[in-house]
Design a protein around this motif. Structure first.
Motif, PDB file in Angstrom:
ATOM      1  N   GLY A  62      39.410  28.461  27.753  1.00  0.00           N
ATOM      2  CA  GLY A  62      40.223  29.079  28.943  1.00  0.00           C
ATOM      3  C   GLY A  62      39.696  30.400  29.404  1.00  0.00           C
ATOM      4  N   VAL A  63      39.827  30.592  30.817  1.00  0.00           N
ATOM      5  CA  VAL A  63      39.432  31.928  31.432  1.00  0.00           C
ATOM      6  C   VAL A  63      40.666  32.541  32.076  1.00  0.00           C
ATOM      7  CG1 VAL A  63      38.104  32.792  32.966  1.00  0.00           C
ATOM      8  CG2 VAL A  63      37.109  31.090  31.659  1.00  0.00           C
ATOM      9  N   LEU A  64      41.025  33.606  31.798  1.00  0.00           N
ATOM     10  CA  LEU A  64      42.045  34.403  32.416  1.00  0.00           C
ATOM     11  C   LEU A  64      41.532  35.626  33.267  1.00  0.00           C
ATOM     12  CD1 LEU A  64      45.261  35.208  32.776  1.00  0.00           C
ATOM     13  CD2 LEU A  64      44.698  36.852  30.706  1.00  0.00           C
ATOM     14  N   ILE A  65      41.897  35.736  34.577  1.00  0.00           N
ATOM     15  CA  ILE A  65      41.666  36.745  35.351  1.00  0.00           C
ATOM     16  C   ILE A  65      42.883  37.751  35.587  1.00  0.00           C
ATOM     17  CG2 ILE A  65      40.984  37.705  37.670  1.00  0.00           C
ATOM     18  CD1 ILE A  65      39.450  34.917  38.034  1.00  0.00           C
ATOM     19  N   TYR A  66      42.887  38.849  35.014  1.00  0.00           N
ATOM     20  CA  TYR A  66      44.222  39.712  34.714  1.00  0.00           C
ATOM     21  C   TYR A  66      43.930  40.802  35.790  1.00  0.00           C
ATOM     22  CZ  TYR A  66      47.362  43.088  33.300  1.00  0.00           C
ATOM     23  OH  TYR A  66      48.590  44.125  33.275  1.00  0.00           O
ATOM     24  N   LEU A  67      44.964  40.989  36.587  1.00  0.00           N
ATOM     25  CA  LEU A  67      44.959  41.972  37.690  1.00  0.00           C
ATOM     26  C   LEU A  67      46.309  43.011  37.402  1.00  0.00           C
ATOM     27  CD1 LEU A  67      43.789  39.364  39.378  1.00  0.00           C
ATOM     28  CD2 LEU A  67      43.097  41.169  40.697  1.00  0.00           C
ATOM     29  N   ALA A  68      45.998  44.093  37.457  1.00  0.00           N
ATOM     30  CA  ALA A  68      47.204  45.159  37.699  1.00  0.00           C
ATOM     31  C   ALA A  68      46.942  45.943  38.938  1.00  0.00           C
ATOM     32  CB  ALA A  68      47.149  46.166  36.474  1.00  0.00           C
ATOM     33  N   ILE A  69      47.625  45.519  39.971  1.00  0.00           N
ATOM     34  CA  ILE A  69      47.295  46.024  41.128  1.00  0.00           C
ATOM     35  C   ILE A  69      47.402  47.527  41.632  1.00  0.00           C
ATOM     36  CG2 ILE A  69      48.036  45.898  43.741  1.00  0.00           C
ATOM     37  CD1 ILE A  69      47.092  43.050  42.295  1.00  0.00           C
ATOM     38  N   GLU A  70      48.504  48.123  41.222  1.00  0.00           N
ATOM     39  CA  GLU A  70      48.616  49.544  41.548  1.00  0.00           C
ATOM     40  C   GLU A  70      47.808  50.334  40.666  1.00  0.00           C
ATOM     41  OE1 GLU A  70      52.669  50.792  41.362  1.00  0.00           O
ATOM     42  OE2 GLU A  70      53.254  49.516  42.979  1.00  0.00           O
ATOM     43  N   ASP A  71      47.436  49.676  39.407  1.00  0.00           N
ATOM     44  CA  ASP A  71      46.388  50.528  38.569  1.00  0.00           C
ATOM     45  C   ASP A  71      44.883  50.365  38.945  1.00  0.00           C
ATOM     46  OD1 ASP A  71      48.378  51.572  36.839  1.00  0.00           O
ATOM     47  OD2 ASP A  71      48.511  49.732  35.687  1.00  0.00           O
ATOM     48  N   HIS A  72      44.628  49.577  39.714  1.00  0.00           N
ATOM     49  CA  HIS A  72      43.429  49.071  40.256  1.00  0.00           C
ATOM     50  C   HIS A  72      42.570  48.645  38.997  1.00  0.00           C
ATOM     51  CE1 HIS A  72      44.308  50.603  44.433  1.00  0.00           C
ATOM     52  NE2 HIS A  72      44.830  51.513  43.917  1.00  0.00           N
ATOM     53  N   LYS A  73      43.249  48.017  38.409  1.00  0.00           N
ATOM     54  CA  LYS A  73      42.378  47.315  37.111  1.00  0.00           C
ATOM     55  C   LYS A  73      42.450  45.972  37.134  1.00  0.00           C
ATOM     56  CE  LYS A  73      43.566  51.273  34.286  1.00  0.00           C
ATOM     57  NZ  LYS A  73      44.225  51.651  33.070  1.00  0.00           N
ATOM     58  N   PHE A  74      41.198  45.298  36.686  1.00  0.00           N
ATOM     59  CA  PHE A  74      41.345  43.969  36.348  1.00  0.00           C
ATOM     60  C   PHE A  74      40.469  43.643  35.050  1.00  0.00           C
ATOM     61  CE2 PHE A  74      37.802  44.269  38.936  1.00  0.00           C
ATOM     62  CZ  PHE A  74      36.806  43.293  38.646  1.00  0.00           C
ATOM     63  N   TYR A  75      40.637  42.438  34.603  1.00  0.00           N
ATOM     64  CA  TYR A  75      39.819  42.118  33.121  1.00  0.00           C
ATOM     65  C   TYR A  75      39.982  40.531  33.287  1.00  0.00           C
ATOM     66  CZ  TYR A  75      38.033  42.319  28.409  1.00  0.00           C
ATOM     67  OH  TYR A  75      37.296  42.413  27.268  1.00  0.00           O
ATOM     68  N   ILE A  76      38.654  40.013  33.036  1.00  0.00           N
ATOM     69  CA  ILE A  76      38.419  38.889  32.963  1.00  0.00           C
ATOM     70  C   ILE A  76      38.003  38.387  31.328  1.00  0.00           C
ATOM     71  CG2 ILE A  76      36.573  36.868  33.641  1.00  0.00           C
ATOM     72  CD1 ILE A  76      35.493  38.747  35.498  1.00  0.00           C
ATOM     73  N   MET A  77      38.793  37.397  30.828  1.00  0.00           N
ATOM     74  CA  MET A  77      38.852  36.986  29.520  1.00  0.00           C
ATOM     75  C   MET A  77      38.584  35.599  29.405  1.00  0.00           C
ATOM     76  SD  MET A  77      41.844  38.127  26.431  1.00  0.00           S
ATOM     77  CE  MET A  77      41.243  39.662  26.433  1.00  0.00           C
ATOM     78  N   GLY A  78      37.386  35.279  28.744  1.00  0.00           N
ATOM     79  CA  GLY A  78      37.071  33.961  28.225  1.00  0.00           C
ATOM     80  C   GLY A  78      37.349  33.576  26.855  1.00  0.00           C
ATOM     81  N   ASP A  79      37.559  32.401  26.656  1.00  0.00           N
ATOM     82  CA  ASP A  79      37.803  31.871  25.110  1.00  0.00           C
ATOM     83  C   ASP A  79      36.477  31.877  24.583  1.00  0.00           C
ATOM     84  OD1 ASP A  79      39.212  31.451  22.859  1.00  0.00           O
ATOM     85  OD2 ASP A  79      40.301  29.795  23.584  1.00  0.00           O
ATOM     86  N   LYS A  80      36.490  31.534  23.223  1.00  0.00           N
ATOM     87  CA  LYS A  80      35.171  31.435  22.434  1.00  0.00           C
ATOM     88  C   LYS A  80      34.341  30.381  22.981  1.00  0.00           C
ATOM     89  CE  LYS A  80      38.099  31.293  19.181  1.00  0.00           C
ATOM     90  NZ  LYS A  80      39.033  31.188  18.285  1.00  0.00           N
ATOM     91  N   GLY A  81      34.801  29.285  23.324  1.00  0.00           N
ATOM     92  CA  GLY A  81      34.014  27.961  23.585  1.00  0.00           C
ATOM     93  C   GLY A  81      33.387  28.533  24.992  1.00  0.00           C
ATOM     94  N   ILE A  82      33.833  28.982  25.821  1.00  0.00           N
ATOM     95  CA  ILE A  82      33.447  29.235  27.081  1.00  0.00           C
ATOM     96  C   ILE A  82      32.301  30.460  27.030  1.00  0.00           C
ATOM     97  CG2 ILE A  82      35.006  30.870  28.289  1.00  0.00           C
ATOM     98  CD1 ILE A  82      34.215  29.195  30.731  1.00  0.00           C
TER      99      ILE A  82
END
Length: 111
Positions: A62-82
């Motif tokens: 699994g891959v998550l792209i998390y965005l916090a708009i007003e904070d101008h932050k984002f994070y890409i999280m990939g699970d162990k397999g990927i």
């Protein structure tokens, strides 16, 4: 929240691109957009990753792209397999490409 960040048309195109990617790979991709990040960025992305059950994929890809708009932050999280399959600098280089698009206001292309 997504409607304020990207247009409905852009959101539909992003969803279509994710569907195409998921058809061509075994991975699962999710984008989660919030106004603000209520905690430390990594901890929030990790919590959302678990809430969306991204850690329950059969191949741990699994891959998550998390965005916090007003904070101008984002994070890409990939699970162990990927993480085992991609090059060591994959997430950092992906983040850099996305960040470049975001800085130019090209949010759809960044996503």
């Amino acid at each position: 929240m997504a409607k304020e960040f990207i247009s409905v048309k852009d959101e539909e195109e992003i969803v279509a691109a994710i569907r195409i990617s998921e058809k061509n790979t075994s991975g699962e991709i999710r984008v989660h957009i919030e106004k603000k990040c209520p905690t430390e960025l990594f901890e929030r992305a990790k919590a959302v990753f678990h809430e969306l059950k991204m850690d329950n994929t059969k191949l741990e890809n699994g891959v998550l792209i998390y965005l916090a708009i007003e904070d101008h932050k984002f994070y890409i999280m990939g699970d162990k397999g990927i993480d085992r399959k991609v090059p060591d600098d994959f997430w950092e280089s992906t983040k850099n490409v996305m960040q470049d698009h975001f800085r130019k206001g090209n949010f759809k292309q960044g996503l």
